[in-house]
Design an enzyme around this catalytic site. Sequence first.
Site, mmCIF file in Angstrom:
data_model
loop_
_atom_site.group_PDB
_atom_site.id
_atom_site.type_symbol
_atom_site.label_atom_id
_atom_site.label_comp_id
_atom_site.label_asym_id
_atom_site.label_seq_id
_atom_site.Cartn_x
_atom_site.Cartn_y
_atom_site.Cartn_z
ATOM 1 N N HIS A 61 20.010 -67.766 10.881
ATOM 2 C CA HIS A 61 19.788 -66.729 11.897
ATOM 3 C C HIS A 61 19.067 -67.284 13.120
ATOM 4 O O HIS A 61 17.845 -67.341 13.167
ATOM 5 C CB HIS A 61 18.954 -65.602 11.276
ATOM 6 C CG HIS A 61 18.927 -64.355 12.105
ATOM 7 N ND1 HIS A 61 18.859 -63.098 11.560
ATOM 8 C CD2 HIS A 61 18.950 -64.172 13.443
ATOM 9 C CE1 HIS A 61 18.841 -62.190 12.528
ATOM 10 N NE2 HIS A 61 18.889 -62.828 13.687
ATOM 11 N N HIS A 63 19.350 -67.434 17.681
ATOM 12 C CA HIS A 63 19.979 -66.992 18.925
ATOM 13 C C HIS A 63 19.948 -68.174 19.884
ATOM 14 O O HIS A 63 18.874 -68.628 20.263
ATOM 15 C CB HIS A 63 19.224 -65.800 19.514
ATOM 16 C CG HIS A 63 19.235 -64.604 18.603
ATOM 17 N ND1 HIS A 63 20.199 -63.629 18.678
ATOM 18 C CD2 HIS A 63 18.429 -64.255 17.576
ATOM 19 C CE1 HIS A 63 19.974 -62.712 17.749
ATOM 20 N NE2 HIS A 63 18.903 -63.060 17.063
ATOM 21 N N ASN A 95 25.135 -62.170 20.082
ATOM 22 C CA ASN A 95 24.727 -61.340 21.235
ATOM 23 C C ASN A 95 24.482 -62.180 22.488
ATOM 24 O O ASN A 95 23.393 -62.214 23.050
ATOM 25 C CB ASN A 95 23.508 -60.482 20.891
ATOM 26 C CG ASN A 95 22.306 -61.288 20.443
ATOM 27 O OD1 ASN A 95 22.431 -62.455 20.063
ATOM 28 N ND2 ASN A 95 21.139 -60.692 20.493
ATOM 29 N N ASN A 281 11.397 -57.795 16.719
ATOM 30 C CA ASN A 281 12.020 -56.676 16.012
ATOM 31 C C ASN A 281 12.874 -57.224 14.866
ATOM 32 O O ASN A 281 13.790 -57.991 15.125
ATOM 33 C CB ASN A 281 12.892 -55.881 16.996
ATOM 34 C CG ASN A 281 13.347 -54.568 16.406
ATOM 35 O OD1 ASN A 281 13.004 -54.241 15.263
ATOM 36 N ND2 ASN A 281 14.140 -53.819 17.153
ATOM 37 N N ASP A 308 15.276 -66.315 12.774
ATOM 38 C CA ASP A 308 15.528 -65.361 13.859
ATOM 39 C C ASP A 308 14.994 -65.928 15.176
ATOM 40 O O ASP A 308 14.381 -65.222 15.989
ATOM 41 C CB ASP A 308 14.921 -63.987 13.565
ATOM 42 C CG ASP A 308 15.421 -62.911 14.537
ATOM 43 O OD1 ASP A 308 16.331 -63.207 15.340
ATOM 44 O OD2 ASP A 308 14.899 -61.790 14.496
ATOM 45 N N HIS A 312 12.974 -66.533 24.696
ATOM 46 C CA HIS A 312 12.905 -65.750 25.929
ATOM 47 C C HIS A 312 12.108 -66.544 26.951
ATOM 48 O O HIS A 312 11.156 -67.239 26.597
ATOM 49 C CB HIS A 312 12.220 -64.398 25.700
ATOM 50 C CG HIS A 312 13.044 -63.447 24.904
ATOM 51 N ND1 HIS A 312 14.242 -62.937 25.359
ATOM 52 C CD2 HIS A 312 12.861 -62.926 23.671
ATOM 53 C CE1 HIS A 312 14.744 -62.130 24.440
ATOM 54 N NE2 HIS A 312 13.932 -62.107 23.405
#
Lengths: 430, 318
Positions: A61, A63, A95, A281, A308, A312
């Site tokens: 997991h 991003h 995403n 989250n 996860d 950012h």
Amino acid sequence: MSRLLIRHARVVDPSQRLDAGLDVLIADDKIARLAERIEDRDAGVLDGTGLVAAPGFIDLHVHLREPGFEYKETIASGAAAAVAGGFAAVCCMPNTRPVNDNPAVTEFIRARASEAGLARVYPVGAVSKNLEGGELAELGEMARAGAVAFSDDGKPVHNAYLMRRVLEYAQLFRLSVVDHCEDRDLAAGGVMHEGAVATRLGLRGIPAAAEEVMVARDCGLAELTGGRVHIAHLSTRRGLEHLRGAKARGIAVTCEATPHHLALTDQAVADSEYDTDTKMNPPLRSAEHVEALLQGVLDGTVDCLATDHAPHHADEKALEYDLAPFGVVGLETAVPVTYDLLVRRHKLSLGRFVALWSTNPARVFGLPGGSLKVGAPADVTLLDLEARLTVNPDRFRSLSRNTPFAGQRLKGWPAATLVGGKVVWRRERK
Amino acid sequence: MNVAAAARLRGKDLVGIDPLSAGEIQLILDTSEQMREIAERPIKKVPALRGKTVVNLFFEASTRTRFSFEVAEKRLSADSLNFAATTSSVSKGETLIDTALNLEAMQPDFIVIRHAYAGAPHQLARILRSSVINAGDGAHEHPTQALLDALTIRLKRGTLAGLTVAIVGDLQHSRVMRSNVLLLSRMGATVRVAGPPSLIPIGMEKMGCEVHGRVEDAIAGADVVMMLRIQLERQGRMNFPTVREYYDFFALTPERLKLARKDCLVMHPGPMNRGVEIDSRVADGPQSVILEQVTNGVAVRMAVLYLLAGGHGEPTAD
């Protein structure tokens, strides 16, 4: 044929219940031989003295933000962060912009990853077109292009009928459906765990029930359809209980837990005085949930760990707590944070620790790897369990720095990462 | 309760009641009493903060609190600058941090901040050299409001310790309630809170108060009743049914006030919704100290500015 010999390492491979001082011979990109003493004059030598050699760690997991958000992370920078964190393979969530909801994007991700040539990058395809929760994305086309699972991660699959249909359809490809379990109505715009700490801080809370009811729903749908549900970043006590019950009934559900949900509580938001690097989250939960989750890891209900990893930009995180985006990076801190917590403090065996990061995630998504058996891909994570280092975000390979672990001094760090027989990263020695 | 008075405030900022000790609270209240006297003079001004600059950085509409700070600043001879932005910083295209850094580049001594989001003052206090004073952050804290409430009670009752204070209304969204619960419990009062159960935040009791659903239970025998403003836009949004029903079950009416002690003080941080959370007969009645709260607000804000500026002793008249 190129050969590499890892000498004198402690080989820990849960796939063959192995924990012994061995030499490992790699021929090209496969494990060729394991033995107490291997002589091979033509092979390059990697001195494993004092190190643990484990099947390459896999993070189900992450991003990676490319395409679309390259200022946060790229596939190349994310893959560099992965190998520097001891990960030989990562699964990247869809995403992005455009969303990975069609084979063109899936292929793009794989091409970019192969250019980077570091970690293996396995794309996760979207469940629904543009993650809108409406029509099914081209699941079969994406599977053919290399998607290893399906998820609308970042968003829950809110519509139970859609969840049912994707669980049915994905069985054709024997792939898991990964769900971010959160009832959006219950979450109601919350920014941290709902409880005494949020109340004191005056922040809107996300109740544990927002996750728990969706986990219960997904277990029910997995039972109805026979499909494979994987619960992303589990964070609640009752969610864990629902899974425990479903597993006992033989339902095909699996789950992961993140380092931050295991190592931190919602008190971190108060202690840091609204530091937005504590905002993610699902949110950091209260101690009762964290303890239950830890128990779930120790007793095996939690199948695997996953970061996860959610990069950012510093500018985005430098906002009011309510306005900052959810998410923290994890790839370059996950191994020491979890080793320190699980093995050093909670006495989990090294074999089970390695399984949580390699053998188990490989099994959950049906990925190659997770084993050092002869013939397996030569993905190896070398660990230096004695290394004691301080988390320094300025040295991250990731483009982003949003970690809640900055400044923590931890013991047990990755020392080198091999992917397909090549040393793709080694910690510089001072 | 025997509280050793702090000689001064420990931090450079006032971000909330939570970081304050009982001694520091007492020091602010004692200093506030001295400041009150200044307002009685024919020339309501002392030079204590002459040459100091205060930026009133209000990201949320406010009349009373901003005026109160301005009056306090002027009475201490500080130079005030007002920065009002009703929109959020993001929609303006400049971040809160950038706005604050730009203002700080003009070398103010104080930044008084009101913001719709909890924690904004804390985030600024971390990076600014100036003293940051929280004038209300989201649903978190409103420390000068709690201090002026405490001063009002103390002036009427002589003490806070041993009193029973009921705080009634929309607890979920109230920063006034949070600061008051922290302050009053720290100073030895018993605090009861009550309101629609759908607006009682989870874990409220852990802040050091009793939690009641029925207003009557909270008010019974109380020394002070503090009513909170209901935001009318919250009606009909699954928080509570209607304003009419709210009045019926939760408003402070003459009948409900009879449950409290005879000399019970009636308080409200304003602005009031008459006929919603408070009946005019009570708001304008003999037990109401609502306008005294406003008067005391100026004194408390003078004291906070004065103490954070490093003041000690009695501010002298020039």
